[in-house]
Design a protein around this motif. Structure first.
Motif, PDB file in Angstrom:
ATOM      1  N   UNK A   3      19.199   9.539  38.355  1.00 15.91           N
ATOM      2  CA  UNK A   3      18.633   8.712  39.417  1.00 15.91           C
ATOM      3  C   UNK A   3      19.172   7.297  39.278  1.00 15.91           C
ATOM      4  N   UNK A   4      19.237   6.600  40.415  1.00 11.03           N
ATOM      5  CA  UNK A   4      19.650   5.197  40.378  1.00 11.03           C
ATOM      6  C   UNK A   4      18.530   4.336  40.952  1.00 11.03           C
ATOM      7  N   UNK A   5      18.572   3.043  40.628  1.00  8.69           N
ATOM      8  CA  UNK A   5      17.468   2.144  40.947  1.00  8.69           C
ATOM      9  C   UNK A   5      18.005   0.813  41.457  1.00  8.69           C
ATOM     10  N   UNK A   6      17.174   0.139  42.234  1.00 12.24           N
ATOM     11  CA  UNK A   6      17.526  -1.200  42.691  1.00 12.24           C
ATOM     12  C   UNK A   6      17.308  -2.236  41.592  1.00 12.24           C
ATOM     13  N   UNK A   7      16.411  -1.957  40.675  1.00  3.71           N
ATOM     14  CA  UNK A   7      16.155  -2.875  39.560  1.00  3.71           C
ATOM     15  C   UNK A   7      15.717  -2.082  38.336  1.00  3.71           C
ATOM     16  N   UNK A   8      16.192  -2.512  37.180  1.00  2.41           N
ATOM     17  CA  UNK A   8      15.760  -1.986  35.891  1.00  2.41           C
ATOM     18  C   UNK A   8      15.330  -3.185  35.067  1.00  2.41           C
ATOM     19  N   UNK A   9      14.188  -3.061  34.402  1.00  2.00           N
ATOM     20  CA  UNK A   9      13.686  -4.225  33.676  1.00  2.00           C
ATOM     21  C   UNK A   9      12.959  -3.800  32.407  1.00  2.00           C
ATOM     22  N   UNK A  10      12.716  -4.802  31.558  1.00  2.47           N
ATOM     23  CA  UNK A  10      12.038  -4.584  30.282  1.00  2.47           C
ATOM     24  C   UNK A  10      11.311  -5.861  29.914  1.00  2.47           C
ATOM     25  N   UNK A  11      10.015  -5.772  29.677  1.00  6.45           N
ATOM     26  CA  UNK A  11       9.207  -6.916  29.270  1.00  6.45           C
ATOM     27  C   UNK A  11       8.741  -6.680  27.837  1.00  6.45           C
ATOM     28  N   UNK A  12       9.386  -7.355  26.890  1.00  7.12           N
ATOM     29  CA  UNK A  12       9.086  -7.157  25.468  1.00  7.12           C
ATOM     30  C   UNK A  12       9.192  -5.664  25.122  1.00  7.12           C
ATOM     31  N   UNK A  13      10.118  -4.975  25.758  1.00 11.47           N
ATOM     32  CA  UNK A  13      10.210  -3.528  25.627  1.00 11.47           C
ATOM     33  C   UNK A  13      11.537  -3.070  25.062  1.00 11.47           C
ATOM     34  N   UNK A  14      12.095  -2.024  25.655  1.00  9.22           N
ATOM     35  CA  UNK A  14      13.259  -1.353  25.074  1.00  9.22           C
ATOM     36  C   UNK A  14      14.478  -2.249  24.964  1.00  9.22           C
ATOM     37  N   UNK A  15      14.628  -3.237  25.845  1.00 11.31           N
ATOM     38  CA  UNK A  15      15.782  -4.123  25.748  1.00 11.31           C
ATOM     39  C   UNK A  15      15.737  -4.976  24.493  1.00 11.31           C
TER      40      UNK A  15
END
Length: 217
Positions: free
Chosen positions: A110-122
Motif C-alpha cells: 500500500x502507498x500513503x500520502x503521509x507517513x509519520x512517527x512521533x517518538x516512535x519507530x523513526x
C-alpha cells in the motif's frame, strides 16, 4: 559494530511499556512534542487522504486523524499495545497492524500520502534501512515526518537503552541520534528531494527540546 536488534526481545520490552502507558480513558490528540499543547500539529503532514504511523503506540494521534476523515493505518511491534488500541479506537476507524516496522513496509505494498512517527519507530530503527522503505511507500509528493528528542551533543548513531533502569531482566533496544544536518543528509540519500530538520525549543528555558523532521518524496 552495528546495533544488533533482537526483535523478540524488543517486543517484550514494548509489551512492558504498553502495560505502563496505555490509559483507556485517554482522548485522541495530536502533538509532535513531549509537552502538551506545544509546537505544530498535523498540518506538518499537509492535507493527506491516507496516512501511516510507524510505531503508533497508544493510537491517540492516529485516532485524531481518523476522526477527521483521513484513512489512517498504524503499525506497532507490541501485541499488547495493538490489542488494546484496537479495542479503544474501534469506533473511530483507524486500522492497526502488529508488526515490526521494517518488515511491514517491505511486505505491504500500500502507498500513503503521509507517513509519520512521533517518538516512535523513526527513533528506534536504523535510518539507513528505514528511510528507503518509507520513500517507496509514499505517493508522489508525499510527506514523511517524525519527532523525538534531539541528540545529546557528541553522542551520535545508535544509542543503547535498557528498559526502566539498570536492575531486572536485560531488556534493551537502540535509539538513533544525529544532528539535524545529518538527518537531512540521510533523507536526501534515501530519495527525498526536500528535507528539513530542526530543534524546537521546550516551552521552558533549559528544558529538553524536540527534534522535528519533515521531508517530501
Amino acid at each position: 559494530m552495528p546495533a544488533q536488534h533482537d526483535i523478540a526481545a524488543e517486543r517484550e520490552l514494548w509489551d512492558t511499556y504498553a502495560e505502563s502507558v496505555f490509559k483507556p480513558e485517554a482522548e485522541s490528540s495530536f502533538c509532535w512534542t513531549q509537552y502538551a499543547d506545544h509546537g505544530p500539529g498535523p498540518e506538518l503532514l499537509g492535507e493527506p487522504a491516507s496516512v501511516l504511523e510507524i510505531g503508533c503506540g497508544t493510537g491517540r494521534a492516529l485516532a485524531h486523524l481518523a476522526e477527521r476523515g483521513i484513512k489512517a493505518t498504524g503499525v506497532d511491534l507490541s501485541p499488547v499495545m495493538v490489542g488494546r488500541i484496537r479495542e479503544r479506537w474501534e469506533e473511530t476507524g483507524p486500522r492497526f497492524e502488529c508488526a515490526e516496522g521494517l518488515a511491514f513496509l517491505a511486505d505491504h505494498h500500500d502507498s500513503y500520502d503521509a507517513i509519520y512517527s512521533i517518538f516512535g519507530a523513526a527513533w528506534f530503527t536504523d535510518p539507513a534501512k528505514l528511510f528507503p522503505l518509507v520513500a517507496q511507500r509514499l505517493n508522489p509528493g508525499g510527506v514523511f515526518a517524525f519527532s523525538h528528542p534531539p541528540a545529546i551533543p557528541g553522542a551520535y548513531g545508535p544509542q543503547g537503552m535498557y528498559k526502566g533502569g539498570f536492575a531486572g531482566p536485560a531488556l534493551f533496544t537502540y535509539r538513533y541520534s544525529y544532528t539535524p544536518r545529518r538527518w537531512q543528509n540521510l533523507l536526501h540519500r534515501s530519495g527525498f528531494h526536500e528535507a528539513e530538520a530542526r530543534i524546537l525549543d521546550a516551552p521552558k528555558a533549559g528544558h529538553i527540546g524536540t527534534l522535528i523532521v519533515r521531508a517530501k518524496r
